[in-house]
Design a protein around this motif. Structure first.
Motif, short mmCIF file in Angstrom:
data_model
loop_
_atom_site.label_atom_id
_atom_site.label_comp_id
_atom_site.label_asym_id
_atom_site.label_seq_id
_atom_site.Cartn_x
_atom_site.Cartn_y
_atom_site.Cartn_z
N PRO A 213 26.75 61.13 63.19
CA PRO A 213 25.84 62.24 63.50
C PRO A 213 25.98 63.44 62.58
CG PRO A 213 27.60 62.05 65.14
CD PRO A 213 27.66 60.82 64.31
N ALA A 214 27.10 63.57 61.88
CA ALA A 214 27.25 64.67 60.92
C ALA A 214 26.80 64.26 59.52
CB ALA A 214 28.71 65.14 60.88
N GLY A 215 26.18 63.08 59.42
CA GLY A 215 25.58 62.67 58.15
C GLY A 215 26.58 62.14 57.14
N GLN A 216 26.13 62.12 55.89
CA GLN A 216 27.00 61.64 54.82
C GLN A 216 27.09 62.66 53.70
OE1 GLN A 216 25.81 58.50 52.08
NE2 GLN A 216 23.74 58.45 52.93
N SER A 217 28.16 62.56 52.95
CA SER A 217 28.38 63.45 51.81
C SER A 217 28.90 62.64 50.65
CB SER A 217 29.37 64.56 52.17
OG SER A 217 30.62 64.01 52.57
N THR A 218 29.05 63.28 49.50
CA THR A 218 29.60 62.61 48.33
C THR A 218 30.33 63.63 47.48
OG1 THR A 218 29.10 61.03 46.55
CG2 THR A 218 27.62 62.90 46.78
N GLN A 219 30.98 63.14 46.44
CA GLN A 219 31.74 64.00 45.54
C GLN A 219 31.50 63.60 44.10
OE1 GLN A 219 36.05 65.05 46.12
NE2 GLN A 219 36.35 63.72 44.37
N MET A 220 31.37 64.60 43.24
CA MET A 220 31.30 64.37 41.80
C MET A 220 32.46 65.10 41.12
SD MET A 220 27.41 64.37 40.32
CE MET A 220 26.64 65.53 41.44
N ILE A 221 33.09 64.42 40.21
CA ILE A 221 34.17 65.03 39.45
C ILE A 221 33.58 65.75 38.25
CG2 ILE A 221 36.28 64.56 38.13
CD1 ILE A 221 36.59 62.04 39.91
N VAL A 222 33.99 66.99 38.07
CA VAL A 222 33.44 67.83 37.01
C VAL A 222 34.49 68.01 35.91
CG1 VAL A 222 32.52 70.12 36.46
CG2 VAL A 222 32.02 69.06 38.68
N GLY A 223 34.13 67.70 34.70
CA GLY A 223 35.02 67.95 33.57
C GLY A 223 35.84 66.76 33.12
N ALA A 224 35.69 65.60 33.78
CA ALA A 224 36.40 64.40 33.33
C ALA A 224 35.69 63.76 32.15
CB ALA A 224 36.52 63.39 34.47
N TYR A 250 31.79 69.21 44.61
CA TYR A 250 32.14 69.20 43.19
C TYR A 250 33.64 69.45 43.07
CZ TYR A 250 27.12 69.86 43.15
OH TYR A 250 25.78 69.71 43.39
N SER A 251 34.30 68.60 42.33
CA SER A 251 35.75 68.70 42.19
C SER A 251 36.11 68.81 40.72
CB SER A 251 36.43 67.48 42.80
OG SER A 251 37.83 67.54 42.64
N ALA A 252 36.67 69.95 40.33
CA ALA A 252 37.09 70.12 38.94
C ALA A 252 38.19 69.12 38.62
CB ALA A 252 37.58 71.55 38.72
N PHE A 253 38.03 68.42 37.53
CA PHE A 253 39.00 67.41 37.12
C PHE A 253 40.39 68.03 36.93
CE2 PHE A 253 41.21 65.41 33.47
CZ PHE A 253 41.52 64.19 34.06
N SER A 254 41.38 67.35 37.49
CA SER A 254 42.77 67.81 37.35
C SER A 254 43.51 66.86 36.41
CB SER A 254 43.48 67.82 38.71
OG SER A 254 42.87 68.71 39.60
N PRO A 255 44.02 67.36 35.31
CA PRO A 255 44.79 66.49 34.40
C PRO A 255 45.96 65.85 35.13
CG PRO A 255 44.30 68.59 33.36
CD PRO A 255 43.91 68.73 34.80
N ILE A 256 46.20 64.61 34.82
CA ILE A 256 47.22 63.83 35.51
C ILE A 256 48.37 63.55 34.55
CG2 ILE A 256 47.62 61.66 36.73
CD1 ILE A 256 44.48 61.58 37.01
N PRO A 257 49.61 63.67 35.00
CA PRO A 257 50.73 63.33 34.12
C PRO A 257 50.59 61.91 33.56
CG PRO A 257 51.51 64.40 36.12
CD PRO A 257 50.05 64.14 36.31
#
Length: 403
Positions: A213-224, A250-257
Motif C-alpha cells: 500500500p505504500a507503493g514502490q521506490s527505486t534508487q539510482m547511484i550518482v557518480g559511479a 539518489y545515492s552519491a557513489f561512495s568509493p570502496i577500498p
C-alpha cells in the motif's frame, strides 16, 4: 558469529541503499487489539537526514554474501569485506526487540543474492511472513525485491510488505552492462511492472487484499559513471510515468577500498545528490518536466537550486503579480512553495496581497523579492542581469535552504 557481530556487519553493509523512507504506509495499529506495533502514533518518529535518508527503520541486509560482482558495490563477489548472514528468525528477533525499545518504526530488509534470485526472495518473504502472521507485527515493512525473482514471489511479498523497491542501479543500460553485467535492465523493469500491476489490481477491486500500500521506490547511484544529471532526471521521469513510483532515491557513489579501476576513486560532491533531490521534487510536486529543469545535456548547478536556476533562465516570465497570476505560476517563484502558493490564492480572495503577507507566510523573501509584484511592492532588481542576481542569491553567499 554472535548476533551482535552479524548486526554490526549487515547494518553497515546496508547503509549504501537509501530507498527506505517510510512515508505512504496506511494507518495501522495494534491499540486495543492483539498484535504489536503501528505505522503511526506516539513513539514513532520518522527522522530524515538533509539528503533524504530515513533513519527510523531497522535497516539491514539478510546477508552480504552475493553471487553478483557489481563493480560499484561494496558487497560484490570479489570484495574482501567481512561476510555474515542472518537467519529469517534472527531478523524477526532483532526487529521485535528494537521495536519494543522504541528505537525503530519498522524494518527495511534487503539482501545480497544467495543461491538464486528465487531462494533469496523466499528468505526475505519468510521474514515478513513471520512478523505479520506469527507475531502480528503491524509496523512498517519495506522489502527489497530481487529483479530476477518469480512474479509469484513478488506478488506474495506485496501481501506482507508496506513498500517494495527494485533498484534501477544506474541511469543507463550501457552503464549497467559495463559495471553490473549480471544484471539486466529488462528484468529490473519487469519486476517494477509486476509490482505496478499488483498495485493496480488491488486498487481496482475493493475486496482485494492490500498489495504494497505504500507503493514502490527505486534508487539510482550518482557518480559511479559519467552519466550527467539531465539523463538521470529523464530516466527518473520515465520511471515515474511508467510504473507510478512513489520515489526515486539518489545515492552519491561512495568509493570502496580496493575498488576496481572501472569506477571512480573519488566521490561526487554530496551537493550534487542534494540538487537531484530538489529537481526530483520539482517534477513530483510542481509539475516541472525534466527538459524544463535542464534543457540540454549537463549537470545541475551546484551554487543555486534548480528552481532558482529555471527562474533566472526565464526572466521574461517574471516578475509575477501575486494578485493576478495562476497558482501554478506562483508556485514557480523562487522562495514560494506549493503550500504558500495555495495560501496566497486563498488570501487574495479576501484582500489584495501585500509584501508583508509574504513575511507572515514565511516565504524565503531574499529569493522571492526579485520575482514578485504585490499591491505595495515592485522589485527594483527586476532589471538586474541574471548573472548579478545569481551571485547575490547563490547558496555560497547565504545559508542553503530547500528553495
Amino acid at each position: 558469529m554472535q548476533l551482535i557481530e552479524k548486526l554490526s556487519v549487515l547494518a553497515d553493509a546496508a547503509k549504501y541503499d537509501v530507498s527506505c523512507a517510510s512515508s505512504g504506509a496506511p494507518k495501522r495499529s495494534s491499540k486495543g487489539r492483539s498484535g504489536l506495533g503501528a505505522t503511526d502514533g506516539m513513539g514513532i518518529c520518522h527522522s530524515f537526514t538533509p539528503d533524504g535518508r530515513c533513519v527510523s527503520l531497522l535497516k539491514v541486509l539478510l546477508t552480504n554474501f552475493c553471487l553478483y560482482d557489481c563493480q560499484y558495490c561494496v558487497n560484490r563477489r570479489s570484495s574482501d569485506v567481512p561476510r555474515a548472514r542472518f537467519t529469517p528468525e534472527e531478523v524477526v528477533t532483532l526487529t521485535l526487540d528494537f521495536y519494543r525499545r522504541n528505537c525503530i518504526s519498522g524494518l527495511f530488509l534487503s539482501s545480497g543474492i544467495i543461491r538464486s534470485a528465487d531462494y533469496t526472495m523466499e528468505q526475505l518473504i519468510r521474514v515478513a511472513k513471520l512478523l505479520r502472521e506469527d507475531h502480528e507485527f503491524r509496523g512498517y515493512i519495506h522489502l527489497k525485491t530481487i529483479p530476477d525473482a518469480d512474479p509469484l514471489l513478488i506478488a506474495e511479498a506485496g501481501r506482507y510488505a508496506d513498500r517494495l523497491s527494485v533498484n534501477i542501479e544506474l541511469p543507463t543500460e550501457a552503464s549497467l552492462i559495463r559495471l553490473a553485467p549480471e544484471k539486466q535492465v529488462v528484468t529490473i523493469k519487469q519486476a517494477m511492472h509486476s509490482i505496478h500491476q499488483g498495485e493496480t489490481e488491488a486498487s481496482a477491486e475493493k475486496r482485494a487484499p492490500r498489495f504494497a500500500p505504500a507503493g514502490q521506490s527505486t534508487q539510482m547511484i550518482v557518480g559511479a559513471d559519467t552519466t550527467d544529471d539531465s539523463t538521470i532526471l529523464h530516466t527518473a521521469q520515465s520511471l515515474y510515468g511508467s510504473y507510478r513510483l512513489r520515489r526515486v532515491y539518489y545515492s552519491a557513489f561512495s568509493p570502496i577500498p580496493h575498488s576496481p579501476k572501472t569506477v571512480p576513486f573519488e566521490a561526487p560532491p554530496l551537493l550534487r545528490e542534494h540538487r537531484l533531490y530538489q529537481a526530483d521534487f520539482l517534477m513530483r510536486g510542481y509539475g516541472f518536466q525534466a527538459g524544463e529543469i535542464l534543457s540540454g545535456p549537463g549537470n545541475l548547478a551546484l551554487d543555486i537550486d534548480p528552481k532558482l536556476a529555471w527562474a533566472l533562465t526565464h526572466r521574461d516570465q517574471f516578475p509575477v503579480d501575486l494578485n493576478r497570476a495562476e497558482p501554478a505560476m506562483i508556485a514557480r517563484v523562487p522562495g514560494i512553495g506549493m503550500l504558500s502558493a495555495k495560501r496566497l490564492v486563498d488570501l487574495r480572495r479576501q484582500k489584495r496581497i501585500r509584501f508583508e503577507d509574504l513575511t507572515r507566510l514565511r516565504c524565503a523573501l531574499e529569493k522571492a523579492k526579485p520575482f514578485v509584484i504585490t499591491q505595495d511592492y515592485r522589485p527594483a532588481q527586476a532589471g538586474h542581469e541574471s548573472a548579478r542576481l545569481r551571485h547575490h542569491l547563490s547558496d555560497t553567499s547565504s545559508q542553503m535552504a530547500l528553495w
